[in-house]
Design a protein around this motif. Structure first.
Motif, PDB file in Angstrom:
ATOM      1  N   UNK A 119       0.841  -1.196   0.000  1.00 36.69           N
ATOM      2  CA  UNK A 119       0.000   0.000   0.000  1.00 36.69           C
ATOM      3  C   UNK A 119       0.873   1.241   0.000  1.00 36.69           C
ATOM      4  N   UNK A 120       0.280   2.351  -0.369  1.00 29.17           N
ATOM      5  CA  UNK A 120       0.935   3.652  -0.305  1.00 29.17           C
ATOM      6  C   UNK A 120       0.071   4.596   0.510  1.00 29.17           C
ATOM      7  N   UNK A 121       0.719   5.424   1.330  1.00 27.67           N
ATOM      8  CA  UNK A 121       0.028   6.453   2.112  1.00 27.67           C
ATOM      9  C   UNK A 121       0.502   7.810   1.580  1.00 27.67           C
ATOM     10  N   UNK A 122      -0.419   8.549   0.998  1.00 27.67           N
ATOM     11  CA  UNK A 122      -0.084   9.828   0.379  1.00 27.67           C
ATOM     12  C   UNK A 122      -0.497  10.963   1.304  1.00 27.67           C
ATOM     13  N   UNK A 123       0.452  11.827   1.671  1.00 31.27           N
ATOM     14  CA  UNK A 123       0.152  12.933   2.577  1.00 31.27           C
ATOM     15  C   UNK A 123       0.807  14.216   2.136  1.00 31.27           C
ATOM     16  N   UNK A 124       0.214  15.330   2.530  1.00 34.23           N
ATOM     17  CA  UNK A 124       0.709  16.640   2.092  1.00 34.23           C
ATOM     18  C   UNK A 124       1.950  17.087   2.865  1.00 34.23           C
ATOM     19  N   UNK A 190       5.606  11.566   1.328  1.00 32.32           N
ATOM     20  CA  UNK A 190       5.265  12.884   1.859  1.00 32.32           C
ATOM     21  C   UNK A 190       5.151  13.919   0.740  1.00 32.32           C
ATOM     22  N   UNK A 191       4.549  15.045   1.089  1.00 37.43           N
ATOM     23  CA  UNK A 191       4.456  16.196   0.180  1.00 37.43           C
ATOM     24  C   UNK A 191       3.761  15.845  -1.130  1.00 37.43           C
ATOM     25  N   UNK A 192       2.736  15.015  -1.046  1.00 40.29           N
ATOM     26  CA  UNK A 192       1.977  14.635  -2.237  1.00 40.29           C
ATOM     27  C   UNK A 192       0.582  15.236  -2.176  1.00 40.29           C
ATOM     28  N   UNK A 193       0.123  15.700  -3.312  1.00 41.15           N
ATOM     29  CA  UNK A 193      -1.188  16.342  -3.424  1.00 41.15           C
ATOM     30  C   UNK A 193      -2.006  15.585  -4.462  1.00 41.15           C
ATOM     31  N   UNK A 248      -5.511   7.212  -9.561  1.00 41.18           N
ATOM     32  CA  UNK A 248      -5.175   8.279  -8.616  1.00 41.18           C
ATOM     33  C   UNK A 248      -4.106   9.156  -9.259  1.00 41.18           C
ATOM     34  N   UNK A 249      -4.418  10.431  -9.419  1.00 39.93           N
ATOM     35  CA  UNK A 249      -3.474  11.372 -10.029  1.00 39.93           C
ATOM     36  C   UNK A 249      -3.166  12.513  -9.069  1.00 39.93           C
ATOM     37  N   UNK A 250      -2.012  13.107  -9.248  1.00 37.75           N
ATOM     38  CA  UNK A 250      -1.639  14.244  -8.432  1.00 37.75           C
ATOM     39  C   UNK A 250      -0.213  14.649  -8.720  1.00 37.75           C
ATOM     40  N   UNK A 251       0.407  15.307  -7.755  1.00 36.17           N
ATOM     41  CA  UNK A 251       1.790  15.704  -7.923  1.00 36.17           C
ATOM     42  C   UNK A 251       2.499  15.654  -6.571  1.00 36.17           C
ATOM     43  N   UNK A 252       3.807  15.498  -6.645  1.00 35.68           N
ATOM     44  CA  UNK A 252       4.641  15.525  -5.453  1.00 35.68           C
ATOM     45  C   UNK A 252       5.506  16.779  -5.488  1.00 35.68           C
ATOM     46  N   UNK A 253       5.512  17.513  -4.374  1.00 36.07           N
ATOM     47  CA  UNK A 253       6.312  18.731  -4.292  1.00 36.07           C
ATOM     48  C   UNK A 253       7.675  18.390  -3.714  1.00 36.07           C
ATOM     49  N   UNK A 254       8.723  18.657  -4.485  1.00 36.36           N
ATOM     50  CA  UNK A 254      10.078  18.351  -4.059  1.00 36.36           C
ATOM     51  C   UNK A 254      10.682  19.527  -3.305  1.00 36.36           C
ATOM     52  N   UNK A 261       4.422  15.346 -11.421  1.00 38.98           N
ATOM     53  CA  UNK A 261       3.124  14.660 -11.501  1.00 38.98           C
ATOM     54  C   UNK A 261       3.274  13.152 -11.351  1.00 38.98           C
ATOM     55  N   UNK A 262       2.236  12.502 -10.862  1.00 39.53           N
ATOM     56  CA  UNK A 262       2.232  11.044 -10.773  1.00 39.53           C
ATOM     57  C   UNK A 262       0.850  10.518 -11.138  1.00 39.53           C
TER      58      UNK A 262
END
Length: 514
Positions: A119-124, A190-193, A248-254, A261-262
């Motif tokens: 599983x993956x846990x996506x958080x801002x 982390x840092x994923x929207x 599930x689409x979004x982006x990760x802030x580096x 984008x992912x």
């Protein structure tokens, strides 16, 4: 850590993950723990004070709780949550807590890696969710031990803790350390929207995405539902996993503020986003003026910048909950005058202060005492800088820094320096079709944690209107960490049973997606 390494990407389509959890607060952390092979068994060295429940637990003590009949175990239990599995898990972790006892949990945890579900846990932000953004000096409403997650004693990570309640800073630190101690880091990104969650079509008779959600302006993908994907590819993927897939689409802030984008496919999606995204608004004239705010943190900023002092016009606080009470305390402690407006009568039994023991929450009872003793005019002797206005509402805010209040039989105008509208928050599910409104108990109204939570199956936490989509925590009415852990138990139990039935539980304990 990047969300997806380029070398792991299949050429024909994005990776498929069994479970994607959106939100890395205590809900997402607890679910990750249960999906990572940690199994709760009855601790045979303990005795639960509820003899009926204890007898049921004894019947199948060789099985983990996740493999037992949660409906059977939950039957007849009562507690402060409307979700029966939440009440069950709470009484297993904190037996008879509502009676003031601090009995040890009746569970022991065993790691069974073959029961791991990737599983993956996506958080801002970093694990802990909204706790990182809260004021560090205020105390939680819940006891510190009620904020803990399974398997790690809260006091062990806080050096014995000096008091029963905790600061948000202590809680957020506990959650960060919990993820490390339990070896869950590989599951967290982390840092994923997340910008779009959509169900892929099942076959040739359907166009693109189910529910017709293909509007690119909604944060979704382009026309046809799957930009760059042929329908036969989607059908093939659905056959591979034995059911519909979610995209599930979004982006990760580096670190350099770049947005990467992912896109992921998921067999199951869990909504664990909490409820602090969007403040509830009054909807009155002037609410968008620059001196009107909807977060207590703005009061702290004003004090730190010294734009407010004891000579300033009063601060207007709107609301009768704990956030409003915190604002009153913060302002009064800085010698700032306060006008406090709320719709309820001071004797209303639904006021949160009526439900809090005075010995544990003296500061909130101080505010309630102020609300009762200064109604309509400040008391020179007791609280000269504070005035409450029960059974009043805001009519408007004016650009000349004035507000108009409506009482039972009168209109009142006041010159103010700042407004704090603290009347609650709502979840922001913009990444779902129609902001997820169709998932609510009343699909004609927006999702609200108190008035209109997401409609779920009571023992699996699966959305009644969307198979493969789950919700937990405040989204289903469990606003306290103490009870949201039940959602993790229900979801983990459901997924483990389904995958075991399909013979799809893995044995390598690994995750190839990050």
């Amino acid at each position: 850590m990047p969300l997806l390494e380029e070398t792991t990407l299949p050429q024909e389509h994005p990776p498929t993950v069994p479970v994607v959890i959106i939100g890395n607060g205590p809900s997402g952390i607890c679910l990750s723990y249960l999906l990572s092979g940690y199994k709760p068994y009855l601790d045979t060295a303990t005795v639960h004070p509820n003899p009926i429940l204890y007898r049921k637990l004894q019947e199948t003590k060789h099985l983990p709780i996740t493999e037992q009949d949660l409906e059977y175990l939950s039957e007849g239990l009562e507690g402060r949550s409307g979700n029966p599995v939440a009440v069950l898990f709470d009484t297993l972790l904190h037996p008879n807590a509502d009676f003031g006892y601090e009995f040890p949990p009746v569970l022991q945890w065993r790691r069974e890696k073959q029961q791991h579900i990737p599983h993956l846990v996506l958080g801002r932000a970093t694990p802990g969710g909204a706790w990182h953004a809260m004021e560090g000096s205020m105390l939680t409403i819940s006891l510190g031990i009620w904020m803990e997650l399974p398997g790690v004693n809260y006091r062990d990570l806080t050096n014995g803790k000096r008091s029963d309640r905790a600061t948000p800073e202590e809680i957020s630190s506990y959650y960060r350390n919990y993820v490390k101690l339990k070896g869950l880091q590989k599951n967290f990104v982390d840092n994923t929207y997340v910008t779009s969650v959509q169900k892929l079509c099942r076959g040739h008779d359907e166009e693109g995405l189910e529910n017709g959600h293909t509007d690119q302006g909604d944060g979704g993908v382009g026309e046809g539902g799957n930009e760059g994907f042929e329908r036969n590819q989607v059908e093939c993927l659905n056959k591979e996993v034995g059911g519909a897939l979610w995209e599930v689409r979004g982006y990760q802030q580096l670190q350099n503020d770049a947005h990467v984008p992912f896109s992921l496919f998921a067999e199951n999606v869990v909504l664990a986003t909490g409820a602090s995204d969007s403040p509830v608004r009054l909807g009155v004239e002037g609410e968008d003026l620059p001196f009107v705010f909807h977060s207590i943190s703005d009061l702290g900023l004003a004090l730190n910048r010294r734009t407010l002092d004891m000579k300033s016009d009063p601060v207007l606080v709107v609301g009768a909950g704990l956030s409003a009470a915190d604002a009153v305390l913060c302002a009064c402690n800085s010698n700032i005058r306060v006008l406090h407006v709320f719709r309820k009568n001071i004797d209303d039994q639904d006021l949160i202060f009526k439900q809090l023991p005075k010995t544990l929450y003296p500061e909130y009872h101080k505010v309630y005492n102020m609300m009762c003793n200064t109604a309509g005019n400040s008391s020179v002797s007791l609280f000269p800088d504070y005035t409450s206005f029960p059974e009043h509402c805001v009519v408007s805010f004016q650009s000349d820094m004035k507000c108009l209040l409506q009482g039972n039989n009168s209109l009142k105008a006041f010159k103010i320096s700042m407004v704090l509208v603290l009347i609650g928050t709502n979840p922001n599910l913009f990444f779902l079709k129609g902001q997820g409104q169709y998932l609510g108990q009343d699909p004609t109204k927006p999702i609200s944690c108190k008035q209109n939570p997401i409609d779920i199956h009571p023992y699996t936490f699966e959305c009644t209107k969307e198979p493969g989509l789950f919700a937990m925590g405040p989204l289903v009415g469990d606003n306290f960490v103490r009870f949201l852990k039940g959602g993790a138990l229900g979801i983990a139990s459901c997924l483990l049973k389904r995958l075991k039935k399909k013979g799809k539980l893995i044995s390598n304990g690994g995750n190839t997606f990050i």
